[in-house]
Structure formats: C-alpha cells, structure tokens
Design an enzyme around this catalytic site. Structure first.
Site, mmCIF file in Angstrom:
data_model
loop_
_atom_site.group_PDB
_atom_site.id
_atom_site.type_symbol
_atom_site.label_atom_id
_atom_site.label_comp_id
_atom_site.label_asym_id
_atom_site.label_seq_id
_atom_site.Cartn_x
_atom_site.Cartn_y
_atom_site.Cartn_z
ATOM 1 N N TRP A 1 17.164 -4.517 0.336
ATOM 2 C CA TRP A 1 16.116 -4.620 1.354
ATOM 3 C C TRP A 1 16.450 -5.889 2.103
ATOM 4 C CZ3 TRP A 1 12.152 -7.944 2.862
ATOM 5 C CH2 TRP A 1 11.147 -7.380 3.662
ATOM 6 N N HIS B 1 -18.159 -2.741 18.916
ATOM 7 C CA HIS B 1 -17.934 -4.136 19.308
ATOM 8 C C HIS B 1 -16.523 -4.354 19.849
ATOM 9 C CE1 HIS B 1 -21.837 -5.325 17.855
ATOM 10 N NE2 HIS B 1 -21.597 -4.668 16.720
ATOM 11 N N ARG C 1 12.880 -0.085 -4.341
ATOM 12 C CA ARG C 1 12.775 -1.532 -4.117
ATOM 13 C C ARG C 1 13.496 -1.960 -2.837
ATOM 14 N NH1 ARG C 1 11.439 -4.584 -8.680
ATOM 15 N NH2 ARG C 1 12.404 -6.323 -7.604
ATOM 16 N N CYS D 1 14.957 -5.345 -3.207
ATOM 17 C CA CYS D 1 16.320 -5.226 -3.708
ATOM 18 C C CYS D 1 16.272 -4.833 -5.183
ATOM 19 C CB CYS D 1 17.146 -6.488 -3.596
ATOM 20 S SG CYS D 1 17.352 -7.057 -1.905
ATOM 21 N N GLU E 1 1.781 3.645 6.490
ATOM 22 C CA GLU E 1 2.980 3.393 5.686
ATOM 23 C C GLU E 1 3.955 4.560 5.724
ATOM 24 O OE1 GLU E 1 1.091 2.428 1.799
ATOM 25 O OE2 GLU E 1 2.470 0.744 1.819
ATOM 26 N N LYS F 1 -2.330 4.129 3.937
ATOM 27 C CA LYS F 1 -1.432 5.208 3.497
ATOM 28 C C LYS F 1 -0.797 5.882 4.698
ATOM 29 C CE LYS F 1 -0.935 4.297 0.350
ATOM 30 N NZ LYS F 1 -1.411 3.200 -0.360
ATOM 31 N N ASN G 1 18.837 -10.686 -5.913
ATOM 32 C CA ASN G 1 17.529 -10.310 -5.389
ATOM 33 C C ASN G 1 16.754 -11.603 -5.212
ATOM 34 O OD1 ASN G 1 14.963 -9.284 -4.894
ATOM 35 N ND2 ASN G 1 14.582 -8.796 -7.036
ATOM 36 N N GLY G 2 16.267 -11.845 -4.007
ATOM 37 C CA GLY G 2 15.508 -13.067 -3.745
ATOM 38 C C GLY G 2 15.953 -13.684 -2.443
ATOM 39 N N LYS H 1 8.860 -1.268 -2.706
ATOM 40 C CA LYS H 1 7.748 -1.115 -3.646
ATOM 41 C C LYS H 1 7.278 -2.460 -4.199
ATOM 42 C CE LYS H 1 5.149 1.505 -6.338
ATOM 43 N NZ LYS H 1 4.023 2.176 -5.660
ATOM 44 N N GLU I 1 -7.910 1.981 2.769
ATOM 45 C CA GLU I 1 -6.769 2.497 2.012
ATOM 46 C C GLU I 1 -6.202 3.761 2.675
ATOM 47 O OE1 GLU I 1 -4.759 1.451 0.034
ATOM 48 O OE2 GLU I 1 -3.901 3.098 -1.078
HETATM 49 O O1 M6R Z 1 2.617 -4.458 -6.845
HETATM 50 P P1 M6R Z 1 1.436 -4.921 -6.058
HETATM 51 O O2 M6R Z 1 0.200 -4.172 -6.343
HETATM 52 O O3 M6R Z 1 1.217 -6.396 -6.174
HETATM 53 O O4 M6R Z 1 1.820 -4.628 -4.551
HETATM 54 C C1 M6R Z 1 0.986 -5.001 -3.495
HETATM 55 C C2 M6R Z 1 1.402 -4.355 -2.207
HETATM 56 O O5 M6R Z 1 2.690 -4.735 -1.856
HETATM 57 C C3 M6R Z 1 1.332 -2.827 -2.289
HETATM 58 O O6 M6R Z 1 0.057 -2.393 -2.650
HETATM 59 C C4 M6R Z 1 1.714 -2.197 -0.950
HETATM 60 O O7 M6R Z 1 0.714 -2.451 -0.008
HETATM 61 C C5 M6R Z 1 1.977 -0.703 -1.133
HETATM 62 N N1 M6R Z 1 3.048 -0.321 -0.283
HETATM 63 C C6 M6R Z 1 0.786 0.127 -0.839
HETATM 64 O O8 M6R Z 1 1.037 1.465 -0.713
#
Ligand code: M6R
Length: 608
Positions: A74, A504, A27, A2, A488, A485, A100-101, A603, A481
């Site tokens: 969000w 395995h 956000r 949010c 996501e 990506k 937000n929260g 984010k 990673e």
């Molecule tokens: O701000 P942060 O690095 O603490 O965030 C951690 C994760 O939420 C963040 O890396 C998330 O996995 C991203 N969407 C990765 O692309």
C-alpha cells in the site's frame, strides 16, 4: 498497511509465500514482490498490481528459491511502480528486505549514503533502510540490524535476508505488526497471523524494539541492543477454514451473512437469565467504576461509528458523561484525561496506529484503559491489557461489516454492565434489553432473507450521482455507517446527516439525481423524520426508506422501502445496518467495483 510474508523450510518457497501474500492482500494491493535466496544468490521478482499477477510471473519464469520473503504494498512513499515495489535490495546485492511502516528520516539517511557514493534506485523510504544495512553489514546480521534500528526513525516491521546467510531470515519490529511462527523444521513470519493458520497456531507476536532470527531449526529473539531473551508463544483460537470465502463471491457478502452467528457468539457467556455479566472478563469493582466520572470512546472509521452507537445507547441507560473521539484527533487536542477517565479504545484489527497512539497517551495520563478488539494478542490488546474480545472471527473484506455488529453488541453489554455496577440500570430495563438482544440474531437472519429485494433496489440506484443518509436519534449512527460502506466500496459520494440538520445547508445539494436513504423506525422521532423526508421529496430526491415492519404509512413517502423487524428502540442500529451493508454491496457490484479490495484502502491502517 502492506503485508509481509517470510518462509524458510522444505516446502516450495514461492508457493508458501504467494499463498501467504494472498491472505495479506487486504492490507494493500498496489504492487507485490518476492525475493528468494538460492545457491548463495538473491533473486527477486516484482510487479505492479495484485498477488495473482506476481504468481503468474513466478510461474512463467520458473522462479524458485531455498527460502524467501514477500510483500504486498500500500504505497506511502513513491508511486505505484514496479521499481518501487518491495523487496528492495542493497546496491551491493548483499541484503534484501521488505518493510511495512514509514521511515521518517529516510531523506536524511539517503543523503548521507549518497554522499558515500551509494546509488539509490527507487523513490521509497524503505530503500534507505536496505542501503544502510548493506553499508554497515560486515558478516554479522544482528550487529547490522542493531545499527539500523539506532539510525532509523518511524514505524517498521522489517523482514531481511543476507546473501551469505543461507539458513536465516531476520525480522525487526517497531510500531508495525509482525508475527513469527515455527513448526517442525519450518519458520514463518507474517504481518497478520491469519496467514500462518494453515501452518501453525502457536505464534509469537513481536513486540516493539524486538528482533528475531528465524531458521529451519528455531526462532531466537533479541532486543534492539542485541541481547537474547526468552519469549512466550500464544495459541491462536482461529482456524484456517475461517479465512476462506466458501460459497460466496466476496468475503464481504460472506461476512454480512455471518452476522446472526457473530451477534449470538458475542452474547455467549455474557448474558444469562436476563442479566448481563462481564465480571469474568473485567475484574473491576463497583468502587473503581464509580470513580470513573468520564467515559472516552476512541476509535477510527467503522469502529468510531460503533462507539457513537454505544454513546447513544448508554445515554439512555444512565447518567454517563461520554465523549466519542476520532483517534487521530484525540491525541492532538487538549482533552482533560486523568484517573477519573475510563478510556475505551475500539479497534477491529488492534493494530490501527492512530488508536494505538491515542491509547498510549491516555495510559500515560493515568486513565483507566479498556480495548475492544477482534484480534486477541494484537498490539493494542497487549499494550492496554484489559479487553473485551469481539468473537467475529477473521474479517477479510476491507469494508468492516460483521465486526461492526460484534462491536455494537459488546459495547451495548458494556454500557449495560457499567450502568448496572453504578446502580443505574433497573432490572426491568436489563431484562427488556437482554431479551431483545437475544432475539437480534433471528431478526438479522430475517433481514438476510430480503437480500434479493435489496439487490433490486440497489440496482435501481446504482447510477445515482451520490447519496444522503439521514436519521434521527439512534437512527443517525447506522446512517453514518451506511454512508461509509457505500463510499468505500462503490466510490459514490455518500454523506450521513442527522435528518434535522439537512435544512441547515446540505439540502442545497438535493435534486432528482441525489437519492436520500432515510432511516425512519417507528417511535417518537418518526413524524419528525417524515417531515425531513417530505423536505427532500419537495426537492425531487428519490427516497429509499428503512422502516419498521407494519409501518403502513411509509409507502406514501417512498416506493423503495426496506422493512426491518421490530426491536427495542435502543437496538435499532443492529437492525438498520444490515440492509445498508447489503445495499452498498449490491450498488458496488452493479458498478463493477472491486468489493473486497476497494481502491486506495487497506484493512489495517498502521500508519498515522
Ligand atoms: O481495525 P480498526 O477497527 O481500528 O480500523 C478502523 C478503520 O480503519 C476501519 O474501520 C475502516 O474505516 C474500515 N475500512 C471500515 O470499513
């Protein structure tokens, strides 16, 4: 999660708020809304969907006001509906707020207020706060907010307007980020400081248990008992231009292309004459460092994968006892943590609730804590104190890219520095690695010149059912990673495995519709990884190989090879991750996905 924006001043209120919300959209982007006060009356407009849809409504209805607040959501409690979109208003129409929260005791408060005859209109936890405020408000906002903060539990950043206060926005924070700015006769508040950059770079980061009154004239800060206090502002070292997309169609692509510079900046002032030196940032003595027997890396998502890279590299440098932990688990396990522990928290945003809570726990147990963050003065930075900043600049794309390479750069330097201070890093290794690190920016730039070829490979595979990513040793963390990506932003299922682990179990899934992305750098594990590639080929999986330039054998195993420049074996993750980011980007683009704002994600994850 949010995004919140508030404005009071002489500009067009809705314009400032809508622009601010657009900057916060990463956000959360389920719904958006705005409320203004004009001529002593509160009005609001809300919509499901994006900020641009809200802007269309604002324009169509000539919606305007003297000052106001806005929100991009969000969803946590309550579905994605216009009715659940913020701002929320008290039933007596006297109070309006954005939040937000999560208010954990919302149900209890709701029951209590409903018993008093107050009618609720939404499914949100937030409504309990605004109805409660409406109920206790008797003309003194500060007193009402004090009462509210005593009654609600959970995490909140609240921005509040009272109908009869025609020059005041009130804010309160516990657990969710909030920043306040003031310049000339204008006051602002936002979840994220990037939204304030074009107005002011001198801001106040709200602390937990703190509230403020923002007027055209000033900002005054209070604690949750209502006692006024002085607060020091901070100067932001980012500028507004850094938050624009420039010539790129997506922030993610822009941020991928920034990586050569980001790595160079991350090395600046930390490496010179073949040596690594962090003593100007970390005032740790060799004795202190020797006393930390255990190193805990704690983070989430991409930041967690950066710590796995770091752990692999550090194991090659010295005799470290290292754990890498996901922050949301670290807190709830009985892991021995104490004064002999150096706990390193990695967070791009510096606001991730899981990481923040884990840091509080480690601190309480007496560990020495260090944070690696991209946002100076973020909550985790302020709370932990000792920090190494990743100078990647604002990252707007929800999928982290440039901050990952910045993190692994800083973490590699940290590992080298710790090994050096412990007397375990030979001058030869230091020279070899610093020289190779200094070459990384030009190597990344050369990978970026292959973008077209990577795009073509991505197009060829965009209809796959899913992907496996495999690698051994230092090729495994970038596989993790790369898979993250892809899932996501393309919504395709992607899993990373140590290449030797496939047999395995996961190998059962392989067939011609499930390609395997194999990270196979030249080196001692090349042959073993090739065997795993053969095993995948035997199950008819197409192979996409990330291999080293000059590897003339790899073409026997794959028609889809992305060649990466040679580097020192420890630094392969730097080189491998960029083609994987581009691959994910172009698969998602081919599939027509919303790359910068993938569904269901935000984010900055400020809820647990
Ligand atoms: O701000 P942060 O690095 O603490 O965030 C951690 C994760 O939420 C963040 O890396 C998330 O996995 C991203 N969407 C990765 O692309």
């Amino acid at each position: 999660m949010c995004g919140i924006m508030g404005y009071i001043g002489d500009r067009e209120t809705t314009k400032v708020i809508l622009e601010g919300l657009a900057k916060h959209e990463y956000r959360g982007y389920d719904s958006a809304g705005i409320a203004v006060i004009k001529d002593g009356k509160i009005s609001e407009l809300r919509t499901t969907g994006r900020v641009f849809q809200l802007a269309e409504k604002v324009a169509a209805e000539h919606f305007t006001g003297d000052f106001g607040i806005g929100h991009t959501r969000w969803a946590t409690h309550g579905g994605v509906t216009e009715n659940n979109a913020h701002p929320h208003m008290s039933s007596d129409n006297n109070v309006v707020l954005v939040h937000n929260g999560i208010i954990e005791n919302a149900r209890e408060i709701r029951a209590e207020l409903e018993a008093q005859g107050i009618k609720f209109h939404t499914e949100t936890d937030t409504e309990s706060a605004v109805q409660y405020l409406g109920w206790v408000y008797n003309g003194d906002p500060k007193e009402a907010i004090v009462k509210l903060t005593r009654r609600i539990r959970g995490a909140f950043a609240l921005v509040i307007m009272f109908r009869d206060r025609n020059n005041e926005i009130w804010v309160a924070r516990k657990g969710s980020p909030l920043v306040v700015g003031h310049a000339g006769n204008e006051g602002f508040c936002a979840s994220d400081p990037t939204a304030l950059l074009e107005f002011t770079r001198d801001v106040w980061f709200m602390d937990d248990d703190e509230m403020a009154r923002i007027t055209k004239e000033d900002c005054i800060f209070f604690d949750f008992e209502g006692r006024e206090h002085e607060k020091k502002s901070m100067h932001l070292d980012w500028d507004a231009a850094m938050t624009s997309r420039g010539k790129y169609p997506h922030f993610m692509l822009k941020e991928i292309h920034e990586q050569p510079d980001v790595v160079a900046h991350s090395l600046l002032g930390r490496v010179a004459n073949g040596e690594v030196d962090l003593s100007h940032e970390l005032s740790w003595t060799a004795e202190q460092i020797a006393g930390w027997k255990k190193i805990h890396f704690v983070a989430c998502g991409t930041s967690h994968y950066a710590t796995i890279v770091a752990a692999h590299i550090m194991e090659t440098l010295g005799n470290f006892e290292i754990r890498t932990e996901v922050a949301s688990e670290y807190r709830y396990r009985n892991i021995p943590i104490g004064p002999d522990t150096l706990a390193i928290f990695v967070s791009q945003s510096g606001e991730t609730a899981d990481t923040l809570h884990a840091a509080r726990l480690a601190k309480a147990k007496g560990a020495k804590c260090l944070v690696i963050t991209n946002v100076r003065s973020s909550t985790i930075h302020r709370e932990v104190g000792d920090a190494l900043i990743t100078p990647a600049g604002p990252e707007i794309g929800v999928a982290a890219t440039k901050t990952f390479t910045a993190q692994i750069t800083v973490l590699t330097l940290l590992g080298m520095y710790l090994a050096k201070m412990r007397g375990e890093l030979s001058p030869e290794t230091e020279k070899r690695l610093t020289t190779a690190l200094m070459d990384i920016p030009s190597k990344l730039a050369s990978i970026l010149t292959q973008e077209k070829a990577i795009e073509q490979t991505a197009r060829n595979f965009a209809d796959a059912r899913g992907f496996f990513f495999i690698g051994r040793g230092l090729a495994y963390p970038p596989a993790l990673e790369g898979a993250l990506k892809l899932k996501e932003i393309s919504y395709l299922h992607a899993e990373a495995y140590p290449a030797g682990e496939m047999k395995h179990g996961p190998i059962a899934l392989l067939d011609k519709e499930l390609p395997v992305v194999a990270l196979v750098p030249q080196g001692e594990l090349w042959e073993k990884t090739i065997s795993n590639i053969e095993e995948s080929m035997a199950r008819k999986s197409p192979i996409i190989a990330i291999a080293t330039e000059g590897d003339s054998e790899i073409s026997h195993y794959s028609e889809n090879v992305i060649y990466t420049p040679k580097t020192e074996p420890e630094l392969f993750p730097f080189i491998a991750v960029v083609p994987l980011q581009l691959f994910a980007y172009y698969v998602a683009r081919q599939r027509g996905c919303d790359i910068d704002m993938p569904r269901n994600l935000a984010k900055s994850v400020t809820v647990e």
